[in-house]
Write a protein that holds these residues in place. Structure first.
Motif, PDB file in Angstrom:
ATOM      1  N   GLN A  26       0.834  -1.202   0.000  1.00  0.00           N
ATOM      2  CA  GLN A  26       0.000   0.000   0.000  1.00  0.00           C
ATOM      3  C   GLN A  26       0.869   1.252   0.000  1.00  0.00           C
ATOM      4  O   GLN A  26       0.599   2.213  -0.738  1.00  0.00           O
ATOM      5  N   TYR A  27       1.922   1.254   0.815  1.00  0.00           N
ATOM      6  CA  TYR A  27       2.810   2.413   0.873  1.00  0.00           C
ATOM      7  C   TYR A  27       3.471   2.662  -0.486  1.00  0.00           C
ATOM      8  O   TYR A  27       3.531   3.806  -0.960  1.00  0.00           O
ATOM      9  N   LEU A  28       3.966   1.588  -1.116  1.00  0.00           N
ATOM     10  CA  LEU A  28       4.645   1.744  -2.401  1.00  0.00           C
ATOM     11  C   LEU A  28       3.698   2.280  -3.472  1.00  0.00           C
ATOM     12  O   LEU A  28       4.089   3.127  -4.291  1.00  0.00           O
ATOM     13  N   MET A  29       2.447   1.821  -3.466  1.00  0.00           N
ATOM     14  CA  MET A  29       1.496   2.314  -4.459  1.00  0.00           C
ATOM     15  C   MET A  29       1.166   3.781  -4.208  1.00  0.00           C
ATOM     16  O   MET A  29       0.958   4.541  -5.161  1.00  0.00           O
ATOM     17  N   GLU A  30       1.153   4.190  -2.954  1.00  0.00           N
ATOM     18  CA  GLU A  30       0.922   5.601  -2.657  1.00  0.00           C
ATOM     19  C   GLU A  30       2.130   6.462  -3.035  1.00  0.00           C
ATOM     20  O   GLU A  30       2.002   7.684  -3.176  1.00  0.00           O
ATOM     21  N   GLN A  31       3.296   5.828  -3.203  1.00  0.00           N
ATOM     22  CA  GLN A  31       4.499   6.544  -3.642  1.00  0.00           C
ATOM     23  C   GLN A  31       4.646   6.539  -5.160  1.00  0.00           C
ATOM     24  O   GLN A  31       5.676   6.956  -5.691  1.00  0.00           O
ATOM     25  N   GLY A  32       3.635   6.053  -5.869  1.00  0.00           N
ATOM     26  CA  GLY A  32       3.649   6.121  -7.323  1.00  0.00           C
ATOM     27  C   GLY A  32       3.937   4.826  -8.052  1.00  0.00           C
ATOM     28  O   GLY A  32       4.051   4.820  -9.283  1.00  0.00           O
ATOM     29  N   PHE A  33       4.058   3.711  -7.341  1.00  0.00           N
ATOM     30  CA  PHE A  33       4.266   2.426  -8.002  1.00  0.00           C
ATOM     31  C   PHE A  33       2.926   1.914  -8.530  1.00  0.00           C
ATOM     32  O   PHE A  33       2.024   1.637  -7.745  1.00  0.00           O
TER      33      PHE A  33
END
Length: 303
Positions: A26-33
């Motif tokens: 979830q964190y990585l997707m919120e960082q643009g992944f």
């Protein structure tokens, strides 16, 4: 420390690690992944690490599997229908809701397998199994609507992908049963992940993706690949070998609890009392099925 205690601890740590994996994603997707890129990265890195481990520990088995065309064909089917679809739909569900909700919805899977088994074998479910199905459906309803028939508290996309993740998780469990009996789980998973990751690479956008690297991103990648995939799976297999598959599956139900905790503690997601009621209903449904299997296992041991 007894084998039972050791196996219990290892299995609980595996479940907690799986919960951390969803929050890391979830964190990585919120960082643009993007979801496809993150799915691709997870499959390739985890597959490479597992195959590297096999090259060091059981090179001959790996060679034998790669020479067996029928085995490779079966693993390819598992890779595309089980691994790829499940990894993508689970991460997509997280992107549309959050790690805690997505993980709990995926845990409807055992109830789906139960229903499929009853239909396939033309066997009526027991009262316990009927109660499990009712609880799972009711829990999903509460999470999705907060008890209000005219509204959805989870987006339709989040609900769809969460339930689709549960369906593909069932495929992930059912498709490779014979393969794992013949070759073991780590070789099947390792080759399957490499196949799925390689097949996805031309279409995911990974080759053109510009990474925004930071310490937080590195830690999150470690959380989803090293801790949430390699470490968790290794500890779970070791724990299962010590306490048995039924008990280990029962203990691994700590995963959605840890996913909710990490989503709250790290991502500051908000959950309401009625959400916890729905989650509890789904977990009780899974526990009832697992406890029933545990009773059957004990009876067989006494015969």
């Amino acid at each position: 420390m007894s084998n039972t205690t050791k196996g219990t601890i290892l299995t609980l740590i595996a479940g907690i690690a799986w919960g951390l994996s969803g929050t890391s994603g979830q964190y990585l997707m919120e960082q643009g992944f993007p979801v496809l890129v993150l799915t691709n990265i997870r499959l390739l890195l985890a597959g490479e690490l597992l195959l590297g481990y096999l090259l060091l520990t059981d090179r001959e088995k790996l060679k034998a599997m790669l020479r067996d065309k029928q085995t490779l064909g079966s693993i390819l089917r598992f890779a595309l229908l089980g691994l790829l679809l499940n990894q993508f739909s689970y991460l997509k569900s997280i992107s549309e809701s959050n790690a805690g909700t997505a993980t709990v919805l995926q845990y409807v899977c055992p109830v789906g397998i139960l229903a499929y088994t009853c239909i396939k074998d033309r066997v009526a479910p027991t009262l316990t199994e009927i109660l499990s199905i009712i609880l799972a459906i009711g829990g999903t309803f509460l999470i999705a609507t907060h008890g209000q028939l005219n509204q959805l508290t989870v987006t339709p996309a989040g609900l769809f992908w969460g339930l689709f993740a549960a369906f593909t998780y069932a495929l992930y469990i059912l498709i490779p049963i014979q393969l794992i009996k013949s070759w073991g789980s780590i070789p099947v998973i390792g080759i399957g992940m490499m196949m799925a990751g390689s097949a996805l690479t031309p279409f995911s956008g990974l080759l053109h993706f510009h990474w925004k690297l930071s310490m937080e991103v590195y830690l999150s990648l470690a959380g989803i690949v090293l801790i949430g995939t390699i470490l968790a799976y290794t500890l779970f297999l070791k724990g299962a070998s010590l306490v048995g598959p039924v008990k280990s599956s029962l203990l691994a139900a700590v995963e959605p609890i840890s996913a909710v905790f990490f989503a709250f503690a790290i991502m500051h997601e908000r959950f309401y009392l009625i959400d916890f009621a729905g989650m509890a209903m789904i977990l009780i449904a899974v526990l009832l099925i697992s406890l029933k299997d545990l009773v059957v296992e004990k009876k067989k041991g006494l015969l």
